[in-house]
Scaffold this motif. Structure first.
Motif, short mmCIF file in Angstrom:
data_model
loop_
_atom_site.label_atom_id
_atom_site.label_comp_id
_atom_site.label_asym_id
_atom_site.label_seq_id
_atom_site.Cartn_x
_atom_site.Cartn_y
_atom_site.Cartn_z
N CYS A 71 0.71 -1.11 0.16
CA CYS A 71 -0.04 -0.05 0.01
C CYS A 71 0.95 1.24 -0.15
CB CYS A 71 -0.99 0.00 1.22
SG CYS A 71 -2.15 -1.08 1.00
N LEU A 86 -9.15 0.42 -7.81
CA LEU A 86 -8.68 -0.92 -7.55
C LEU A 86 -9.81 -1.93 -7.66
CD1 LEU A 86 -6.27 -2.92 -6.33
CD2 LEU A 86 -7.53 -2.53 -4.13
N ILE A 118 -9.89 -7.56 -5.95
CA ILE A 118 -8.33 -7.63 -5.47
C ILE A 118 -8.57 -7.20 -4.08
CG2 ILE A 118 -6.24 -6.47 -5.47
CD1 ILE A 118 -6.62 -8.42 -7.61
N GLN A 119 -9.53 -6.09 -3.79
CA GLN A 119 -9.93 -5.58 -2.50
C GLN A 119 -10.33 -6.68 -1.44
OE1 GLN A 119 -13.80 -4.21 -1.70
NE2 GLN A 119 -13.11 -4.10 0.54
N LEU A 142 -7.10 2.81 -1.94
CA LEU A 142 -7.03 2.23 -3.34
C LEU A 142 -8.12 1.83 -4.21
CD1 LEU A 142 -4.02 0.24 -2.34
CD2 LEU A 142 -3.85 2.00 -3.82
N VAL A 143 -9.44 1.46 -3.38
CA VAL A 143 -10.64 0.93 -4.21
C VAL A 143 -11.20 2.51 -4.73
CG1 VAL A 143 -12.91 0.11 -3.54
CG2 VAL A 143 -10.96 -0.80 -2.52
#
Length: 169
Positions: free
Chosen positions: A109, A131, A135-136, A126-127
């Motif tokens: 991260c 993202l 992946i999350q 990131l989402v």
């Protein structure tokens, strides 16, 4: 990204199961104390790290392998080392492996521009930046299981091992 070549019997070069470098392998037969060749037992020496792998009946028996995919070469070296350590201990210490993976994700991260202080906030950020949710979810599994692995309480080691192996494969 570099191509990964899995170890295979009598191959001249492959990614070493110890140092993970793609390297030439020097194959030798094994002899007993009477200088008799031991059937079906061979040894391969890595020309890069000088460690060896032991092969019985054309199958590697040392070092123990997990079948886990190697790390992405885009990762920082420190993250690669954490991932490799986790993959090397997953069968012996699932709690240790998941804790290392959680640490690797926190470092990832930070590599991706997040603060690296709160893994949950970093993943959420990131989402928001695009993202994929799949992946999350994978990151959250490691985050939650990793937290459970290092904090006192009830831990189901079989569940941790199963989730880790599914994540790493």
């Amino acid at each position: 990204m570099h191509r990964i070549v899995s170890p295979s019997f009598e191959s001249k070069s492959f990614n070493c199961p110890h140092c993970h470098a793609y390297a030439h392998q020097i194959w030798k037969s094994i002899y007993d104390h009477h200088n008799n060749r031991v059937n079906n037992l061979e040894i391969a020496y890595c020309s890069h790290c000088k460690n060896f792998s032991l092969w019985l009946n054309e199958k590697m028996i040392y070092p123990e392998t997990t079948g886990i995919q190697p790390p992405n070469t885009d990762l920082e070296q420190e993250i690669i080392e954490d991932y490799l350590e986790a993959s090397n201990i997953v069968n012996k210490s699932p709690r240790g492996a998941v804790a290392l993976l959680r640490l690797a994700i926190q470092k990832l991260c930070k590599q991706l521009g997040e603060e690296g202080k709160n893994i949950n906030n970093d993943i959420a950020s990131l989402v928001k930046k695009g993202l994929p949710v799949t992946i999350q979810k994978a990151l959250d599994i490691v985050r939650v299981v990793g937290n459970d692995a290092v904090h006192p309480g009830q831990i189901d080691l079989n569940m941790i091992k199963k989730q880790l192996i599914n994540y790493l494969i």
